[in-house]
Motif scaffolding. Sequence first.
Motif, PDB file in Angstrom:
ATOM      1  N   GLY A 258       0.815  -1.207   0.000  1.00  0.00           N
ATOM      2  CA  GLY A 258       0.000   0.000   0.000  1.00  0.00           C
ATOM      3  C   GLY A 258       0.844   1.250   0.000  1.00  0.00           C
ATOM      4  N   SER A 259       0.190   2.344   0.280  1.00  0.00           N
ATOM      5  CA  SER A 259       0.796   3.660   0.180  1.00  0.00           C
ATOM      6  C   SER A 259       1.188   4.197   1.551  1.00  0.00           C
ATOM      7  N   LEU A 260       2.419   4.627   1.666  1.00  0.00           N
ATOM      8  CA  LEU A 260       2.864   5.248   2.912  1.00  0.00           C
ATOM      9  C   LEU A 260       2.200   6.601   3.103  1.00  0.00           C
ATOM     10  N   THR A 261       1.993   7.316   2.012  1.00  0.00           N
ATOM     11  CA  THR A 261       1.345   8.623   2.092  1.00  0.00           C
ATOM     12  C   THR A 261      -0.079   8.513   2.623  1.00  0.00           C
ATOM     13  N   SER A 262      -0.841   7.562   2.081  1.00  0.00           N
ATOM     14  CA  SER A 262      -2.217   7.402   2.555  1.00  0.00           C
ATOM     15  C   SER A 262      -2.251   6.874   3.985  1.00  0.00           C
ATOM     16  N   LEU A 263      -1.274   6.077   4.355  1.00  0.00           N
ATOM     17  CA  LEU A 263      -1.201   5.586   5.731  1.00  0.00           C
ATOM     18  C   LEU A 263      -0.954   6.753   6.693  1.00  0.00           C
ATOM     19  N   GLN A 264      -0.065   7.666   6.314  1.00  0.00           N
ATOM     20  CA  GLN A 264       0.244   8.808   7.176  1.00  0.00           C
ATOM     21  C   GLN A 264      -0.953   9.754   7.304  1.00  0.00           C
ATOM     22  N   LYS A 265      -1.753   9.869   6.244  1.00  0.00           N
ATOM     23  CA  LYS A 265      -2.908  10.771   6.267  1.00  0.00           C
ATOM     24  C   LYS A 265      -4.145  10.118   6.889  1.00  0.00           C
ATOM     25  N   SER A 266      -4.115   8.813   7.038  1.00  0.00           N
ATOM     26  CA  SER A 266      -5.277   8.077   7.531  1.00  0.00           C
ATOM     27  C   SER A 266      -5.477   8.293   9.026  1.00  0.00           C
ATOM     28  N   LYS A 267      -6.745   8.345   9.415  1.00  0.00           N
ATOM     29  CA  LYS A 267      -7.069   8.434  10.840  1.00  0.00           C
ATOM     30  C   LYS A 267      -7.029   7.057  11.489  1.00  0.00           C
ATOM     31  N   GLU A 268      -6.995   6.025  10.655  1.00  0.00           N
ATOM     32  CA  GLU A 268      -6.943   4.647  11.149  1.00  0.00           C
ATOM     33  C   GLU A 268      -5.582   4.017  10.856  1.00  0.00           C
ATOM     34  N   ALA A 269      -4.525   4.788  11.051  1.00  0.00           N
ATOM     35  CA  ALA A 269      -3.181   4.319  10.745  1.00  0.00           C
ATOM     36  C   ALA A 269      -2.809   3.082  11.564  1.00  0.00           C
ATOM     37  N   ALA A 270      -3.217   3.035  12.810  1.00  0.00           N
ATOM     38  CA  ALA A 270      -2.876   1.901  13.673  1.00  0.00           C
ATOM     39  C   ALA A 270      -3.526   0.608  13.175  1.00  0.00           C
ATOM     40  N   SER A 271      -4.783   0.695  12.739  1.00  0.00           N
ATOM     41  CA  SER A 271      -5.444  -0.518  12.252  1.00  0.00           C
ATOM     42  C   SER A 271      -4.861  -0.954  10.916  1.00  0.00           C
ATOM     43  N   ARG A 272      -4.492   0.002  10.059  1.00  0.00           N
ATOM     44  CA  ARG A 272      -3.879  -0.352   8.772  1.00  0.00           C
ATOM     45  C   ARG A 272      -2.506  -0.980   8.989  1.00  0.00           C
ATOM     46  N   THR A 273      -1.741  -0.449   9.929  1.00  0.00           N
ATOM     47  CA  THR A 273      -0.438  -1.034  10.262  1.00  0.00           C
ATOM     48  C   THR A 273      -0.623  -2.455  10.778  1.00  0.00           C
ATOM     49  N   ALA A 274      -1.632  -2.678  11.602  1.00  0.00           N
ATOM     50  CA  ALA A 274      -1.920  -4.025  12.107  1.00  0.00           C
ATOM     51  C   ALA A 274      -2.304  -4.967  10.968  1.00  0.00           C
ATOM     52  N   GLN A 275      -3.028  -4.459   9.960  1.00  0.00           N
ATOM     53  CA  GLN A 275      -3.391  -5.294   8.804  1.00  0.00           C
ATOM     54  C   GLN A 275      -2.156  -5.711   8.018  1.00  0.00           C
ATOM     55  N   VAL A 276      -1.234  -4.782   7.820  1.00  0.00           N
ATOM     56  CA  VAL A 276       0.002  -5.099   7.097  1.00  0.00           C
ATOM     57  C   VAL A 276       0.821  -6.112   7.888  1.00  0.00           C
ATOM     58  N   GLU A 277       0.917  -5.925   9.194  1.00  0.00           N
ATOM     59  CA  GLU A 277       1.645  -6.875  10.042  1.00  0.00           C
ATOM     60  C   GLU A 277       1.008  -8.257   9.978  1.00  0.00           C
ATOM     61  N   ALA A 278      -0.317  -8.314  10.018  1.00  0.00           N
ATOM     62  CA  ALA A 278      -1.015  -9.602   9.941  1.00  0.00           C
ATOM     63  C   ALA A 278      -0.773 -10.265   8.592  1.00  0.00           C
ATOM     64  N   LEU A 279      -0.767  -9.473   7.514  1.00  0.00           N
ATOM     65  CA  LEU A 279      -0.498 -10.014   6.185  1.00  0.00           C
ATOM     66  C   LEU A 279       0.901 -10.620   6.108  1.00  0.00           C
ATOM     67  N   LEU A 280       1.889  -9.885   6.618  1.00  0.00           N
ATOM     68  CA  LEU A 280       3.266 -10.390   6.598  1.00  0.00           C
ATOM     69  C   LEU A 280       3.426 -11.617   7.494  1.00  0.00           C
ATOM     70  N   ASN A 281       2.778 -11.611   8.650  1.00  0.00           N
ATOM     71  CA  ASN A 281       2.839 -12.772   9.548  1.00  0.00           C
ATOM     72  C   ASN A 281       2.189 -14.004   8.922  1.00  0.00           C
ATOM     73  N   GLN A 282       1.091 -13.796   8.217  1.00  0.00           N
ATOM     74  CA  GLN A 282       0.414 -14.907   7.543  1.00  0.00           C
ATOM     75  C   GLN A 282       1.334 -15.532   6.489  1.00  0.00           C
ATOM     76  N   HIS A 283       1.981 -14.696   5.702  1.00  0.00           N
ATOM     77  CA  HIS A 283       2.918 -15.214   4.700  1.00  0.00           C
ATOM     78  C   HIS A 283       4.107 -15.909   5.374  1.00  0.00           C
ATOM     79  N   GLY A 284       4.544 -15.367   6.507  1.00  0.00           N
ATOM     80  CA  GLY A 284       5.646 -15.987   7.237  1.00  0.00           C
ATOM     81  C   GLY A 284       5.288 -17.372   7.746  1.00  0.00           C
ATOM     82  N   GLU A 285       4.058 -17.543   8.194  1.00  0.00           N
ATOM     83  CA  GLU A 285       3.610 -18.861   8.660  1.00  0.00           C
ATOM     84  C   GLU A 285       3.554 -19.874   7.515  1.00  0.00           C
TER      85      GLU A 285
END
Length: 88
Positions: free
Chosen positions: A32-59
């Motif tokens: 995704g976009s770092l710019t939209s993440l920085q402007k988002s009011k839900e940055a924490a939830s989007r960061t958690a989604q990216v972490e979950a995606l990477l963890n899923q691939h890691g598993e």
Amino acid sequence: MKKFVLALFMVLCFACVSYAAVKYEYKVVPLGSLTSLQKSKEAASRTAQVEALLNQHGEEGWEIAEIFAVRTTFDPNVFFVIMKRPMN
């Protein structure tokens, strides 16, 4: 000295015989976009989604090989991950 050279030769021969090249499969995962993440009011939830995606691939055995950004005229910070895992 001759014994050392002979021992070194034997070790190198054994290493060459037992070496098997590992073949990998690769895939590109958009993060995704770092710019939209920085402007988002839900940055924490989007960061958690990216972490979950990477963890899923890691598993599933995927590991990060490279991270890169694609610069476009509308958003200069769109990130992608190249992931790899050994082929079975």
